[in-house]
Design a protein around this motif. Structure first.
Motif, PDB file in Angstrom:
ATOM      1  N   PRO A 197      40.403 107.594 -53.858  1.00 38.30           N
ATOM      2  CA  PRO A 197      40.987 106.346 -54.353  1.00 38.30           C
ATOM      3  C   PRO A 197      42.477 106.215 -54.050  1.00 38.30           C
ATOM      4  CG  PRO A 197      39.537 107.283 -56.001  1.00 38.30           C
ATOM      5  CD  PRO A 197      39.623 108.290 -54.887  1.00 38.30           C
ATOM      6  N   SER A 198      43.184 107.328 -53.946  1.00 41.59           N
ATOM      7  CA  SER A 198      44.626 107.219 -53.695  1.00 41.59           C
ATOM      8  C   SER A 198      44.906 106.928 -52.222  1.00 41.59           C
ATOM      9  CB  SER A 198      45.340 108.509 -54.120  1.00 41.59           C
ATOM     10  OG  SER A 198      44.778 109.615 -53.442  1.00 41.59           O
ATOM     11  N   GLU A 199      43.881 107.035 -51.391  1.00 40.93           N
ATOM     12  CA  GLU A 199      44.069 106.768 -49.967  1.00 40.93           C
ATOM     13  C   GLU A 199      43.666 105.339 -49.585  1.00 40.93           C
ATOM     14  OE1 GLU A 199      43.309 110.692 -47.352  1.00 40.93           O
ATOM     15  OE2 GLU A 199      41.670 110.170 -48.697  1.00 40.93           O
ATOM     16  N   ILE A 200      43.069 104.625 -50.539  1.00 41.76           N
ATOM     17  CA  ILE A 200      42.622 103.258 -50.252  1.00 41.76           C
ATOM     18  C   ILE A 200      43.579 102.283 -50.909  1.00 41.76           C
ATOM     19  CG2 ILE A 200      40.724 101.621 -50.461  1.00 41.76           C
ATOM     20  CD1 ILE A 200      38.818 103.998 -50.705  1.00 41.76           C
ATOM     21  N   SER A 201      44.343 101.562 -50.103  1.00 37.68           N
ATOM     22  CA  SER A 201      45.294 100.605 -50.677  1.00 37.68           C
ATOM     23  C   SER A 201      44.654  99.227 -50.793  1.00 37.68           C
ATOM     24  CB  SER A 201      46.534 100.498 -49.796  1.00 37.68           C
ATOM     25  OG  SER A 201      46.241  99.787 -48.617  1.00 37.68           O
ATOM     26  N   ILE A 202      45.176  98.445 -51.736  1.00 32.70           N
ATOM     27  CA  ILE A 202      44.691  97.080 -51.914  1.00 32.70           C
ATOM     28  C   ILE A 202      44.931  96.283 -50.627  1.00 32.70           C
ATOM     29  CG2 ILE A 202      44.899  95.003 -53.314  1.00 32.70           C
ATOM     30  CD1 ILE A 202      43.819  97.307 -54.873  1.00 32.70           C
ATOM     31  N   GLY A 203      46.051  96.558 -49.975  1.00 30.89           N
ATOM     32  CA  GLY A 203      46.362  95.875 -48.714  1.00 30.89           C
ATOM     33  C   GLY A 203      45.279  96.099 -47.672  1.00 30.89           C
ATOM     34  N   LEU A 204      44.829  97.330 -47.580  1.00 28.66           N
ATOM     35  CA  LEU A 204      43.770  97.649 -46.621  1.00 28.66           C
ATOM     36  C   LEU A 204      42.510  96.846 -46.904  1.00 28.66           C
ATOM     37  CD1 LEU A 204      42.424  99.482 -44.410  1.00 28.66           C
ATOM     38  CD2 LEU A 204      41.770 101.004 -46.276  1.00 28.66           C
ATOM     39  N   ILE A 205      42.121  96.816 -48.166  1.00 27.26           N
ATOM     40  CA  ILE A 205      40.890  96.104 -48.543  1.00 27.26           C
ATOM     41  C   ILE A 205      40.995  94.626 -48.177  1.00 27.26           C
ATOM     42  CG2 ILE A 205      39.352  95.528 -50.445  1.00 27.26           C
ATOM     43  CD1 ILE A 205      40.538  97.959 -51.941  1.00 27.26           C
ATOM     44  N   LYS A 214      38.248  89.513 -53.542  1.00 28.00           N
ATOM     45  CA  LYS A 214      38.375  89.829 -54.955  1.00 28.00           C
ATOM     46  C   LYS A 214      37.210  90.694 -55.393  1.00 28.00           C
ATOM     47  CE  LYS A 214      39.380  86.736 -58.799  1.00 28.00           C
ATOM     48  NZ  LYS A 214      39.679  85.301 -58.977  1.00 28.00           N
ATOM     49  N   TYR A 215      36.007  90.295 -55.003  1.00 35.38           N
ATOM     50  CA  TYR A 215      34.818  91.067 -55.332  1.00 35.38           C
ATOM     51  C   TYR A 215      34.898  92.458 -54.712  1.00 35.38           C
ATOM     52  CZ  TYR A 215      32.492  86.724 -56.911  1.00 35.38           C
ATOM     53  OH  TYR A 215      32.142  85.575 -57.568  1.00 35.38           O
ATOM     54  N   ALA A 216      35.390  92.529 -53.477  1.00 33.67           N
ATOM     55  CA  ALA A 216      35.488  93.825 -52.796  1.00 33.67           C
ATOM     56  C   ALA A 216      36.391  94.764 -53.582  1.00 33.67           C
ATOM     57  CB  ALA A 216      36.018  93.625 -51.378  1.00 33.67           C
ATOM     58  N   ILE A 217      37.534  94.257 -54.012  1.00 36.36           N
ATOM     59  CA  ILE A 217      38.463  95.087 -54.780  1.00 36.36           C
ATOM     60  C   ILE A 217      37.818  95.546 -56.080  1.00 36.36           C
ATOM     61  CG2 ILE A 217      40.677  95.110 -55.995  1.00 36.36           C
ATOM     62  CD1 ILE A 217      41.658  93.029 -53.955  1.00 36.36           C
ATOM     63  N   LYS A 218      37.179  94.619 -56.756  1.00 32.94           N
ATOM     64  CA  LYS A 218      36.538  94.962 -58.025  1.00 32.94           C
ATOM     65  C   LYS A 218      35.455  96.013 -57.830  1.00 32.94           C
ATOM     66  CE  LYS A 218      37.221  90.832 -60.846  1.00 32.94           C
ATOM     67  NZ  LYS A 218      37.477  91.510 -62.128  1.00 32.94           N
ATOM     68  N   ALA A 219      34.653  95.835 -56.783  1.00 34.54           N
ATOM     69  CA  ALA A 219      33.573  96.780 -56.528  1.00 34.54           C
ATOM     70  C   ALA A 219      34.128  98.161 -56.224  1.00 34.54           C
ATOM     71  CB  ALA A 219      32.711  96.290 -55.365  1.00 34.54           C
ATOM     72  N   LEU A 220      35.186  98.214 -55.407  1.00 37.10           N
ATOM     73  CA  LEU A 220      35.756  99.512 -55.053  1.00 37.10           C
ATOM     74  C   LEU A 220      36.406 100.183 -56.254  1.00 37.10           C
ATOM     75  CD1 LEU A 220      37.198  98.716 -51.522  1.00 37.10           C
ATOM     76  CD2 LEU A 220      35.243 100.144 -52.098  1.00 37.10           C
TER      77      LEU A 220
END
Lengths: 145, 145
Positions: free
Chosen positions: A70-78, A7-13
DNA sequence: GTACTTGGCTTTTTTAGAGAGCATTGATCC
DNA sequence: GGATCAATGCTCTCTAAAAAAGCCAAGTAC
């Protein structure tokens, strides 16, 4: 359950992706903005760097920056990078299949078949949602309010 | 990730549902058949009993039996009883919404919107899959093999 | 050199998973 | 109808992993 780490990783990114000038940000700045325990965030950003998602620079005026758009980084990947496979049981994972110890026989495992459906539905959403998509839907929402 | 507890609960209930005569089974019998640590299974079945899914009888010739028909018990229900809400973050739950501490503002939380989609897709599958469905798909599979 | 940054290591706290031991209940045998 | 045995019910403890925090080393712009 999504770990706090993910969750933190997603928020940070998202915070990094939202910066329009795309410059680097220091850990402290991100931690404060997103209310993430600072040292915990250090470990998370380090992980993301080792996975090739972030670039880091030490020293004065150092910090972190995105390596991809940002369009190349998916939530799934993170989530995969931080928490591992999306599947809720190892035997339902496509990217990291492992027979579960408890099952006598994987092919006929009754739970597996259902959980594969769940995994596929989850992956379909998360792999097709990028940081850009998230940020866009966020600002759309602000319009409505 | 699905907890082992929930996984064991599903397996145990499937085992009970599969018994055609629908009589009661002892913990030992279920534990052995599904390779579940016996004492751990005790705690799980107790939970399921307290939630009104199982009936238990003590003493000699005691054991556990389903209180509802297998077609009335969904996988979603079992997971909710054991692991709590299906949503991977508390703020995306319909049955047990809780604002997450980390979020500054729930309505505009960027993660929340995506995770609600995931939750809905997951719930759609798990709430519409009953023990009976699982057992049926299992025996269909055996045919193919 | 100095100030400010990330990086790596160690420790503490919290929670899930697993197991041990004893108490309680109830059918059955004699 | 009381003893007995076989089952569930309950409480406590231990272990491992996640989450969080602290400390010091390494790097870099000025």
């Amino acid at each position: 359950m999504l770990s706090k780490k993910a969750k933190y990783a997603i928020k940070a990114l998202i915070t990094l992706a939202r910066k329009p000038e795309r410059g680097s940000m220091g850990i402290g700045e991100i931690a404060e903005e997103e209310r993430i325990p600072r040292k915990f965030l250090e470990a998370i950003l380090l992980d993301l760097k080792n996975q090739g998602i972030l670039y880091s620079k030490r020293g004065k005026a150092g910090g972190y920056a995105l390596l991809k758009s940002p369009s190349e980084i998916s939530i799934g990947l993170i989530i995969r990078v931080i928490d591992g496979p999306l599947a809720q049981v190892p035997c339902a994972s496509k990217t990291a299949y492992q027979p579960c110890l408890e099952c006598k026989d994987a092919p006929t495992c009754s739970i597996r078949l259902v959980m594969i459906k769940v995994r596929d539905a989850t992956a379909d959403i998360l792999d097709n949602t990028s940081l850009r998509d998230v940020i866009d839907s966020e600002s759309e929402l602000l319009y409505v309010i």
